[in-house]
Design a protein around this motif. Structure first.
Motif, mmCIF file in Angstrom:
data_model
loop_
_atom_site.group_PDB
_atom_site.id
_atom_site.type_symbol
_atom_site.label_atom_id
_atom_site.label_comp_id
_atom_site.label_asym_id
_atom_site.label_seq_id
_atom_site.Cartn_x
_atom_site.Cartn_y
_atom_site.Cartn_z
ATOM 1 N N UNK A 334 47.495 15.005 27.915
ATOM 2 C CA UNK A 334 46.803 14.355 26.801
ATOM 3 C C UNK A 334 47.462 14.749 25.483
ATOM 4 N N UNK A 335 47.667 13.771 24.631
ATOM 5 C CA UNK A 335 48.272 14.029 23.330
ATOM 6 C C UNK A 335 47.234 14.627 22.387
ATOM 7 N N UNK A 336 47.656 15.508 21.509
ATOM 8 C CA UNK A 336 46.784 15.999 20.448
ATOM 9 C C UNK A 336 45.918 17.186 20.808
ATOM 10 N N UNK A 337 45.948 17.620 22.061
ATOM 11 C CA UNK A 337 45.207 18.820 22.458
ATOM 12 C C UNK A 337 46.147 19.730 23.247
ATOM 13 N N UNK A 338 45.659 20.904 23.603
ATOM 14 C CA UNK A 338 46.494 21.871 24.307
ATOM 15 C C UNK A 338 47.077 21.304 25.592
ATOM 16 N N UNK A 339 48.301 21.677 25.867
ATOM 17 C CA UNK A 339 48.872 21.427 27.178
ATOM 18 C C UNK A 339 48.568 22.593 28.097
ATOM 19 N N UNK A 340 49.077 22.518 29.317
ATOM 20 C CA UNK A 340 48.810 23.551 30.321
ATOM 21 C C UNK A 340 50.087 24.303 30.666
ATOM 22 N N UNK A 341 49.963 25.616 30.753
ATOM 23 C CA UNK A 341 51.086 26.455 31.138
ATOM 24 C C UNK A 341 50.750 27.276 32.366
ATOM 25 N N UNK A 342 51.687 28.121 32.727
ATOM 26 C CA UNK A 342 51.485 29.047 33.835
ATOM 27 C C UNK A 342 52.117 30.366 33.405
ATOM 28 N N UNK A 343 51.369 31.157 32.659
ATOM 29 C CA UNK A 343 51.905 32.424 32.174
ATOM 30 C C UNK A 343 52.266 33.316 33.359
ATOM 31 N N UNK A 344 53.467 33.870 33.329
ATOM 32 C CA UNK A 344 53.934 34.757 34.393
ATOM 33 C C UNK A 344 53.986 36.184 33.873
ATOM 34 N N UNK A 345 53.103 37.021 34.390
ATOM 35 C CA UNK A 345 53.075 38.438 34.022
ATOM 36 C C UNK A 345 53.990 39.190 34.981
ATOM 37 N N UNK A 346 55.102 39.688 34.440
ATOM 38 C CA UNK A 346 56.198 40.234 35.242
ATOM 39 C C UNK A 346 56.322 41.732 35.003
ATOM 40 N N UNK A 347 56.479 42.490 36.075
ATOM 41 C CA UNK A 347 56.634 43.942 35.935
ATOM 42 C C UNK A 347 57.459 44.478 37.097
ATOM 43 N N UNK A 348 57.912 45.721 36.950
ATOM 44 C CA UNK A 348 58.681 46.402 37.982
ATOM 45 C C UNK A 348 57.948 47.685 38.377
ATOM 46 N N UNK A 349 57.849 47.921 39.685
ATOM 47 C CA UNK A 349 57.108 49.070 40.204
ATOM 48 C C UNK A 349 57.997 49.862 41.152
ATOM 49 N N UNK A 350 58.195 51.154 40.855
ATOM 50 C CA UNK A 350 58.983 52.021 41.729
ATOM 51 C C UNK A 350 58.136 52.483 42.906
ATOM 52 N N UNK A 351 58.802 52.865 43.995
ATOM 53 C CA UNK A 351 58.045 53.250 45.192
ATOM 54 C C UNK A 351 57.368 54.610 45.064
ATOM 55 N N UNK A 352 57.553 55.298 43.921
ATOM 56 C CA UNK A 352 56.786 56.523 43.665
ATOM 57 C C UNK A 352 55.526 56.231 42.858
#
Length: 730
Positions: A334-352
């Motif tokens: 729809x024009x004139x109002x918010x569009x839709x996104x897909x925010x990607x929350x990205x992180x790195x996790x060590x095995x410790x």
């Protein structure tokens, strides 16, 4: 005019009630992953030694030994048949932005004139879809059609209806990736290897780093009847015309508001089915625009999270129809109002257990924190144009830069505290460094409000790549996109940056410099180098476009031109050095991207031309004829002077309708001519640019004329559901 479909579907939509959804008697924790071949089920249905070897493949990336495939397939089949399954499919993600599947039954001849249920390891591990029938950028031809789908054991199989779905990669007979999963797995392996190497500077015991992803899926819901009365929504996913509703989102009353009953029932049904498929749904709420909503799960390992998002989007469409809705995943329906996104929350996790982008409690831990922040910024800075290309599409281009979407310039927001820390590291003496609080307290001067514990960053809604306390949020990704596209480029770029960092530190250490001193020296250089990517201001401002250009950031907004960044020498070098994709694969993907862009704009142009000539002009001239008859009647009743005075408004409308319909007809002819000229261009890259530069602007001009007519023509004659109906009937 015949009965107006618009008013019939509006009337029916108002009568619809929420569909009753029976909640399972069990708690969510008890029916979670009911239809997934989880480790618990593997342990039950597989021989002990096969189970141990399969878990080793999943956890440590060891090569799958085909000798265990038959035993795994037999266990899967036994579980699946106990669940009522009769078919199986390799479930993969071709370059269509969707998923693909071909269902085969668990049956073979028994050699005695009957049938027997059978599922072999060979069928589990590998199949041969027709690669030439999927987008492939010229890698496969009709006479060279063979491709392979191969089982990805790191993503568990699941059941949809009566079919066992096996997540797979999809590659050409010649070995090139024809999907999103294969290069994503390579990118995740690259960042694991590079991040582990850097981690070992601080934690020698670390042997593996996992990339985690938490996506936030935005979407619109529209009543199915209203949807069916809008051919543009049905065929393109967005409204190609439509005047703004007098009320849209300006009252800020939809965001986090009470969820409408029909929508609540849909969400409940969707969440139950998603949880049964192992998708860990956590959050649901109204979004900013009317009839816009969001669903977000708990974060997961990146590959699994991408699979779950693709599965969820498919599930959403199915469940929505059950509830009399159609789900719109287009980034700008729809024009004139918010569009839709897909925010990607990205992180790195060590095995410790260490989150690598989270502050620590000791100076050494904070040095690790700064290292991973800075090297991520280095990746984003070096490849800001490529990262933009990874999230760009014909549909997302309508969203970027307006109504809460980030701009088409990649930058990173860090917040005041972290920005000041990096500036301090750059300029201060080494022994003055690293005393950072992970959280800080804040008291508000309002009675009865307790102390708040806040993240050490604020939020900048205009930032495409924002640091949010212990992760980065890549906000520019479109709602209907496969998140793998962005994750491939981001993880590969970060792997390259981390590899470079480790190599430079090692060279300094080889010359006799202390390890911590070497780390700080390299960090200081990189903080200076990547400084242009840091921006905490208003990404919507015109000043930022000029400033970004001065900083050397990519400010291109033309979708077909942005795709060129995939073929820049530094992009090719990065993908090849990390072994994520080679030049041939990148060239093929760009062919697909340009061709997809052309087809999407082409379809929109054809639909707009059809609606203009077969809906808009006939309806407008019908109303014009009514006005003409009214003017003629006025002249028959009143004297000429009075008749002219009383008919002045109608005469003005008659003239305006004539002029606007004449302009629409001329513009549609120009639009058709522009398409024909573009279609004669053999080179797909040049054809895509022609569609962007000559076809799309004419569509906007036609829309302007149609939206003006919508405000003139009698409401009872207008055949297409209006924005006020599409957005506010729930």
């Amino acid at each position: 005019m015949s009965e107006n479909l618009r008013f019939r579907v509006v009337e029916e939509a108002f009568k619809k009630k929420a569909v009753e959804v029976a909640a399972p008697k069990e708690r969510p924790s008890e029916y979670f992953a009911k239809y997934v071949f989880t480790r618990q089920k593997m342990y039950k249905y597989l021989p002990a030694d096969v189970y141990e070897r399969l878990i080793d493949v999943i956890d440590h990336g060891t090569r799958l030994d085909r000798s265990i495939a038959d035993a795994v397939a037999e266990g899967m089949k036994q579980w699946a048949m106990e669940m009522g399954v009769t078919h199986y499919t390799h479930w993969f993600q071709p370059l269509t932005e969707g998923t693909a599947e071909k269902h085969d039954a668990f049956v073979e001849h028994d050699g005695k004139g009957g049938m027997v249920e059978k599922f072999s390891g060979k069928l589990l591990v590998q199949q041969e879809p027709d690669a030439s029938s999927f987008p492939n950028g010229g890698i496969r031809n009709t006479f060279e059609a063979r491709g392979y789908s191969a089982w990805d054991p790191t993503s568990p199989v699941f059941i949809i209806d009566d079919t066992l779905c096996i997540p797979t990669i999809f590659i050409a007979y010649t070995g090139e990736a024809l999907d999103y999963k294969a290069p994503l797995l390579r990118a995740l392996h690259a960042v694991d290897k590079a991040a582990t190497s850097v981690c070992q500077l601080f934690y020698p015991e670390v042997k593996k780093v996992t990339c985690n992803l938490g996506w936030e899926q935005e979407y619109f819901l529209v009543d199915e009847g209203l949807y069916s009365a809008r051919p543009d929504l049905m065929l393109t996913g967005r409204t190609l015309m439509g005047h703004e509703s007098a009320k849209n989102q300006q009252m800020d009353d939809h965001y986090f508001g009470t969820i409408p009953d029909r929508v609540q029932a849909f969400m409940k049904d969707l969440e139950i089915q998603a949880l049964e498929l192992g998708i860990p749904c956590k959050t649901r709420h109204n979004e900013v625009a009317p009839n816009q909503f969001e669903l977000a799960p708990i974060y997961e390992e990146c590959n699994l999270a991408v699979d779950h998002n693709m599965l969820l989007m498919s599930l959403m469409k199915k469940v929505a129809r059950k509830h009399g809705f159609r789900v719109l995943l287009h980034e700008k329906p729809f024009d004139g109002i918010n569009g839709s996104g897909k925010h990607n929350n990205w992180s790195l996790l060590a095995d410790n257990g260490t989150l690598l982008h989270a502050p620590g409690k000791s100076p050494e831990e904070n040095l690790r924190f700064v290292t991973f922040i800075v090297e991520t910024l280095m990746a984003v800075y070096r490849h800001n144009g490529l990262l933009k290309a990874s999230i760009m599409s014909a549909t997302n281009a309508h969203r970027l830069g307006g109504n809460e979407a980030p701009p088409a310039i990649i930058s990173s927001f860090l917040g005041k505290q972290l920005s000041e820390l990096l500036d301090h590291i750059e300029k201060a003496d080494k022994d003055e460094l690293f005393n950072l609080k992970g959280k800080q307290g804040m008291e508000l001067d309002i009675p009865q409000i307790p102390e708040l514990i806040i993240d050490n960053t604020d939020r900048n809604r205009t930032s495409p790549f924002a640091f949010t306390g212990n992760r980065f949020e890549f906000r520019a990704i479109g709602s209907e996109a496969n998140s793998a596209s962005a994750m491939i480029s981001l993880n590969a770029a970060v792997a390259e940056a981390l590899n470079s960092f480790r190599q430079r530190v090692d060279r300094l250490c080889e010359k006799g410099e202390d390890k911590m001193s070497a780390i700080i020296d390299v960090l200081r250089d990189d903080i200076k180098t990547c400084k242009p990517i840091r921006f905490d201001g208003n990404g919507y401002s015109e000043e930022w476009v000029e400033e970004a250009s001065r900083r050397g950031l990519d400010t291109e907004s033309s979708c077909p031109v942005v795709f060129e960044r995939y073929l820049d020498s530094q992009s090719i070098d990065m993908f090849e050095s990390t072994k994520v994709m080679n030049r041939k694969e990148l060239e093929a993907r760009n062919e697909v991207k340009w061709e997809t862009y052309v087809k999407k704009v082409q379809i929109e142009a054809r639909v707009l031309g059809d609606l203009s000539m077969n809906h808009i002009i006939p309806v407008s001239t019908h109303y014009q004829s009514q006005l003409i008859r009214n003017v003629q009647s006025m002249k028959a009743i009143f004297d000429p002077v009075k008749a002219d005075r009383l008919s002045a408004r109608n005469l003005k409308l008659i003239e305006e309708i004539a002029e606007r319909t004449e302009r629409i007809e001329a513009l549609v002819e120009d639009l058709t001519s522009a398409r024909r000229i573009a279609n004669r261009i053999d080179d797909i890259h040049s054809r895509a640019i022609s569609y962007h530069d000559t076809v799309e602007p004419k569509m906007e001009s036609i829309r302007h004329e149609i939206d003006s007519l919508e405000m003139i023509v009698e409401d009872g004659l207008w055949t297409l559901p209006k924005y006020r109906e599409l957005l506010f009937i729930r």
